[in-house]
Each structure stands twice: as C-alpha cells, then as structure tokens.
Design a protein around this motif. Structure first.
Motif, mmCIF file in Angstrom:
data_model
loop_
_atom_site.group_PDB
_atom_site.id
_atom_site.type_symbol
_atom_site.label_atom_id
_atom_site.label_comp_id
_atom_site.label_asym_id
_atom_site.label_seq_id
_atom_site.Cartn_x
_atom_site.Cartn_y
_atom_site.Cartn_z
ATOM 1 N N GLY A 251 60.121 52.918 9.008
ATOM 2 C CA GLY A 251 60.530 54.198 9.108
ATOM 3 C C GLY A 251 61.132 54.747 10.509
ATOM 4 O O GLY A 251 62.472 54.766 10.773
ATOM 5 N N CYS A 252 60.042 54.976 11.326
ATOM 6 C CA CYS A 252 60.623 55.274 12.598
ATOM 7 C C CYS A 252 60.674 54.154 13.707
ATOM 8 O O CYS A 252 59.932 53.551 14.107
ATOM 9 C CB CYS A 252 59.500 56.482 13.527
ATOM 10 N N LEU A 253 62.064 54.008 14.060
ATOM 11 C CA LEU A 253 62.595 52.715 14.725
ATOM 12 C C LEU A 253 62.783 53.429 16.277
ATOM 13 O O LEU A 253 63.055 52.588 17.086
ATOM 14 C CB LEU A 253 63.964 52.368 14.464
ATOM 15 N N ALA A 254 62.358 54.521 16.654
ATOM 16 C CA ALA A 254 62.700 54.858 18.145
ATOM 17 C C ALA A 254 61.713 53.947 18.993
ATOM 18 O O ALA A 254 60.725 53.667 19.088
ATOM 19 C CB ALA A 254 62.080 56.246 18.221
ATOM 20 N N GLY A 255 62.566 53.537 19.767
ATOM 21 C CA GLY A 255 61.841 52.554 21.248
ATOM 22 C C GLY A 255 61.510 51.194 20.671
ATOM 23 O O GLY A 255 61.363 50.285 21.418
ATOM 24 N N SER A 256 61.519 50.771 19.322
ATOM 25 C CA SER A 256 61.370 49.473 19.092
ATOM 26 C C SER A 256 62.789 48.843 18.483
ATOM 27 O O SER A 256 62.834 47.599 18.618
ATOM 28 C CB SER A 256 60.449 49.532 17.612
ATOM 29 N N ALA A 257 63.612 49.621 17.579
ATOM 30 C CA ALA A 257 64.768 49.040 17.435
ATOM 31 C C ALA A 257 65.854 49.796 17.765
ATOM 32 O O ALA A 257 67.066 49.563 17.303
ATOM 33 C CB ALA A 257 64.662 48.519 15.871
ATOM 34 N N VAL A 258 65.471 50.978 18.308
ATOM 35 C CA VAL A 258 66.795 52.041 18.593
ATOM 36 C C VAL A 258 66.262 52.632 19.863
ATOM 37 O O VAL A 258 65.374 52.666 20.377
ATOM 38 C CB VAL A 258 66.693 53.223 17.625
ATOM 39 N N CYS A 259 67.546 52.839 20.623
ATOM 40 C CA CYS A 259 67.356 53.600 21.957
ATOM 41 C C CYS A 259 68.706 54.539 22.033
ATOM 42 O O CYS A 259 69.624 54.308 21.169
ATOM 43 C CB CYS A 259 67.128 52.991 23.131
ATOM 44 N N PHE A 260 68.460 55.530 22.784
ATOM 45 C CA PHE A 260 69.568 56.723 22.947
ATOM 46 C C PHE A 260 69.600 56.566 24.352
ATOM 47 O O PHE A 260 69.011 56.698 25.210
ATOM 48 C CB PHE A 260 69.052 57.985 22.400
ATOM 49 N N VAL A 261 70.982 56.559 24.681
ATOM 50 C CA VAL A 261 71.493 56.696 26.128
ATOM 51 C C VAL A 261 72.518 58.110 26.219
ATOM 52 O O VAL A 261 73.419 58.342 25.376
ATOM 53 C CB VAL A 261 72.546 55.550 26.546
ATOM 54 N N SER A 262 71.902 59.050 27.212
ATOM 55 C CA SER A 262 72.652 60.268 27.107
ATOM 56 C C SER A 262 73.984 60.124 27.885
ATOM 57 O O SER A 262 74.251 59.140 28.939
ATOM 58 C CB SER A 262 71.830 61.205 27.781
ATOM 59 N N TYR A 263 74.771 61.207 28.088
ATOM 60 C CA TYR A 263 76.121 61.143 28.646
ATOM 61 C C TYR A 263 75.913 60.950 30.213
ATOM 62 O O TYR A 263 76.636 60.628 30.867
ATOM 63 C CB TYR A 263 76.610 62.476 28.539
ATOM 64 N N CYS A 264 74.566 61.083 30.767
ATOM 65 C CA CYS A 264 74.645 60.955 32.247
ATOM 66 C C CYS A 264 73.680 59.724 32.483
ATOM 67 O O CYS A 264 72.982 59.671 33.409
ATOM 68 C CB CYS A 264 73.941 62.147 32.879
ATOM 69 N N GLY A 265 73.211 58.867 31.598
ATOM 70 C CA GLY A 265 72.801 57.724 31.753
ATOM 71 C C GLY A 265 71.261 57.512 31.514
ATOM 72 O O GLY A 265 70.483 56.692 31.650
ATOM 73 N N GLU A 266 70.554 58.721 31.095
ATOM 74 C CA GLU A 266 69.041 58.826 30.696
ATOM 75 C C GLU A 266 68.944 58.101 29.468
ATOM 76 O O GLU A 266 69.902 58.078 28.636
ATOM 77 C CB GLU A 266 68.600 60.193 30.562
ATOM 78 N N VAL A 267 67.727 57.057 29.282
ATOM 79 C CA VAL A 267 67.509 56.493 28.105
ATOM 80 C C VAL A 267 66.451 57.114 27.442
ATOM 81 O O VAL A 267 65.353 57.218 28.238
ATOM 82 C CB VAL A 267 67.299 54.877 28.479
ATOM 83 N N TYR A 268 66.385 57.332 26.264
ATOM 84 C CA TYR A 268 65.392 57.844 25.425
ATOM 85 C C TYR A 268 64.902 56.948 24.174
ATOM 86 O O TYR A 268 65.848 56.317 23.678
ATOM 87 C CB TYR A 268 65.817 59.250 24.866
ATOM 88 N N PRO A 269 63.888 56.923 23.723
ATOM 89 C CA PRO A 269 63.679 56.132 22.487
ATOM 90 C C PRO A 269 64.433 56.535 21.221
ATOM 91 O O PRO A 269 64.679 55.739 20.670
ATOM 92 C CB PRO A 269 62.164 56.596 22.023
ATOM 93 N N CYS A 270 64.793 57.769 21.096
ATOM 94 C CA CYS A 270 66.165 58.050 20.271
ATOM 95 C C CYS A 270 66.526 59.372 20.673
ATOM 96 O O CYS A 270 66.111 60.228 21.452
ATOM 97 C CB CYS A 270 65.469 58.230 18.836
ATOM 98 N N GLY A 271 67.834 59.882 19.901
ATOM 99 C CA GLY A 271 68.408 60.982 20.400
ATOM 100 C C GLY A 271 67.458 62.501 20.278
ATOM 101 O O GLY A 271 67.664 63.522 20.756
ATOM 102 N N TYR A 272 66.578 62.258 19.499
ATOM 103 C CA TYR A 272 65.601 63.674 19.104
ATOM 104 C C TYR A 272 64.464 63.412 19.886
ATOM 105 O O TYR A 272 63.517 64.493 19.615
ATOM 106 C CB TYR A 272 65.320 63.668 17.509
ATOM 107 N N LEU A 273 63.961 62.552 20.539
ATOM 108 C CA LEU A 273 62.614 62.502 21.527
ATOM 109 C C LEU A 273 62.992 62.474 23.087
ATOM 110 O O LEU A 273 63.347 61.481 23.576
ATOM 111 C CB LEU A 273 61.906 61.374 20.907
ATOM 112 N N PRO A 274 63.223 63.639 23.637
ATOM 113 C CA PRO A 274 63.600 63.761 24.939
ATOM 114 C C PRO A 274 62.494 63.460 25.901
ATOM 115 O O PRO A 274 61.923 64.187 26.824
ATOM 116 C CB PRO A 274 63.711 65.118 25.023
#
Length: 346
Positions: A251-274
């Motif tokens: 179900g939740c792939l945040a940080g294990s199979a997914v990550c999110f890179v913001s417009y200024c380069g910050e990396v998060y586990p997913c786009g919804y987990l700041p």
C-alpha cells in the motif's frame, strides 16, 4: 518511482492540491543544469520511472528538454498535468521527448463540478481537449481522480467515462489533508466507513474493468483486496501490483519504492508527507535515498505504532504515513482513516 515537482507554478487554483501552487515560477527552482545533474545521479544508481509534475509542469519552458534528457539516460519518463496546456504541438513534443504516459486530473463527470474543484471555468473541457490532443499522436494517458464528498457519487460515471474515452487506467486518490487540502479537509474528506465502501467497490470493479485501476493514498486497499479475493484470479489489467512496473507491491510506498523531489530540490518520502530527507543541492539523491533516517524508518513495518503496528496486514498496507502525519504529527502512528481492528500481530 521518483515524483519530481518541476515547478510549483500552476495555471489553475485547485481546492484539493497537495501543494500551494502560485501563478509565478520561483527563482529557487532547480535550473536546467541542476535538473540534468539530478537525472544523471538517478540513472547512475537506479532506473526508476520519473514522473514530472508540479504545480503544472508545462508551465516550465524547459520541460521537454528535461524529459528528453531523462529518456536519453534510459529512464521511463512520465508526466502529470491538468491537461489544459496540452495542445497538439505540446503533445507532439511529449512524444519526441520520450514521455511514455501522461496522467490528467479529472475530478468529476460533470463539467461544472470539475471546474469548481479546479477554480477555473472551462477547465473540464480544456482537460478533455488536451487528452484528445495526446491521443491523436498516440500518447497513452490515465485519469487521476481525488475522491471527496462532493464527487463521491460520480466515481462510477468517471470510470465509465475513462473506459469510453480510451484511458489506460483510472487512479483514485483519497484526500490527504496537506497543502490546499488542509483547508477543505473538514468539509471534503469522506468518512472512514466510506473509504471501506469505495475501496471495496474498486476491488470488485477491478475484476472486470478493461483498464487498470489503482487506489493511491489508500493503502488499506491492499488489505481489503486480500480479504475479498479468497483466491480469485486477478484480472490481468489489475493485478495487485504497481501499474507502471508490474512488480508486486504494497500500500504505502513512501520512502521504500517512491520519493518526491520538490521544485527547490528537497526530497521527501512522498509528495504528501512533508518530512525532508535532504536536498539534492547539498548531497546526491543516491546518498539521500540510501541513508536518510526518515526513509530507514519507513522501510521497516515493525516501526509502525498503534494498531498499525499490531496489524496482521501491516506488511502489505503500512497505512497512509502522510495522513497519519497530517492528523497526528507522527508519520509512524496509526492510519487514522482505517476502520479495521487487527486480530493479531502477523
């Protein structure tokens, strides 16, 4: 998968956006050179799908250059858009740049209701014209729909529309109260019991639907699917797997199979987990992916707390870590919108 917010600028003003989009691009965006360096780093240690998103990624004038460069590095390049800027010429650019699929947000079967989500009159027709332009050049598309109280009764019609209009998939997103979504959470988030009903309906439809179906930000779908399947053969369009890579999933792939890179380069586990794991301007994404403490915590289901930590389905579900964080301030706490009571620690 790497979800990459090319820009936080957007031409619409969506009520439920995971971000807080603005009309003008930020001077803090990764430059074209930084963008290419990031793609170099990604391709050097992995070959994930890369989803170019925003804001609205097409607001950024070098989106095609970035996509083409990613394609040249052997990465599967995808793009998430509201569809309104996808002219025939833009669609042709996408094909030349190697974009394999676009996702277009459609949040209602009725134009007026969709437009009320998007904050701009005519957004519904503009999105479908963009889809028509994409299809005319052979570009595959999927529909993304955020489920809220105001469109809950239209989900079956949206699925019918997706099938009739040639979508490759329909992905249902269950609202996470972050970004603009925080402002409408009390009014728009459906109740946990309704989540169960919607996800149960989605599983039943997955057995016969001719297109791919997926629930996003709703990891308890994987528990519901296992409860309801009882050994049934899974429809080839809808295996309990990730729709873009075909591998077995949870179900939740945040940080294990997914990550999110913001417009200024910050990396998060997913786009919804700041919860930041680092910034690609300060260290490589490979180092962040391998070493960030937040990623390490999310990769071990035994770190989950509350009833999620006791649940026999925790390995296939994990609960929505972003929703837990938004509501409790602790991304390891129990999924607050799941009604299931664990029978034992499996």
């Amino acid at each position: 998968m790497v979800f990459w917010e090319l820009t936080n600028a957007c031409n619409l003003s969506c009520a439920h956006c995971r971000a807080r989009p603005v009309k003008e691009r930020s001077s803090d965006e990764l430059t074209s050179e930084e963008a290419k360096r990031l793609l170099d780093e990604i391709s050097a240690f992995a070959k994930p799908a890369v989803v170019l998103s925003g804001g609205e990624p097409l607001v950024r004038p070098d989106w095609a250059e970035i996509a083409e460069y990613g394609t040249s590095k052997g990465l599967r390049m995808l793009l998430a858009t509201n569809g309104s800027l996808v002219s025939r010429e833009v669609a042709e650019q996408m094909v030349r740049a190697g974009i394999k699929r676009i996702s277009v947000s459609i949040d209602a079967a009725d134009p007026q209701l969709h437009d009320s989500f998007r904050g701009v009159a005519g957004a519904f027709e503009a999105a479908w014209q963009g889809i028509a332009n994409a299809r005319s050049v052979g570009l595959e598309y999927q529909i993304n729909t955020t489920v809220t109280k105001r469109n809950l009764d239209q989900i079956p019609r949206i699925l019918q529309m997706a099938v009739e209009r040639g979508a490759a998939a329909l992905h249902l997103f269950l609202l996470v109260p972050t970004g603009c979504g925080m402002q409408i959470a009390d009014e728009e988030m459906i109740q946990p019991e309704e989540y169960e009903r919607v996800l149960g309906w989605l599983y039943e439809r997955s057995k016969s639907a001719p297109i791919g179906l997926r629930a996003t930000c709703a990891p308890h779908y994987y528990r519901i699917a296992r409860q309801q399947s009882r050994g049934e053969e899974i429809n080839r369009h809808n295996p309990i797997a990730h729709p873009l890579n075909g591998q077995s999933s949870k179900g939740c792939l945040a940080g294990s199979a997914v990550c999110f890179v913001s417009y200024c380069g910050e990396v998060y586990p997913c786009g919804y987990l700041p919860v930041s794991a680092g910034n690609v301007r300060r260290e490589s994404i490979a180092s962040i992916w391998r070493n960030a403490e937040v990623f390490k915590l999310l990769r071990d289901e035994n770190n989950l707390e509350g009833k999620c930590g006791r649940c026999e389905y925790r390995r296939v579900c994990m609960g929505c870590r972003a929703r837990a964080y938004a509501i409790t301030g602790n991304f390891l706490s129990a999924e607050p919108y799941c009604v299931y009571e664990p029978k034992s620690r499996g």
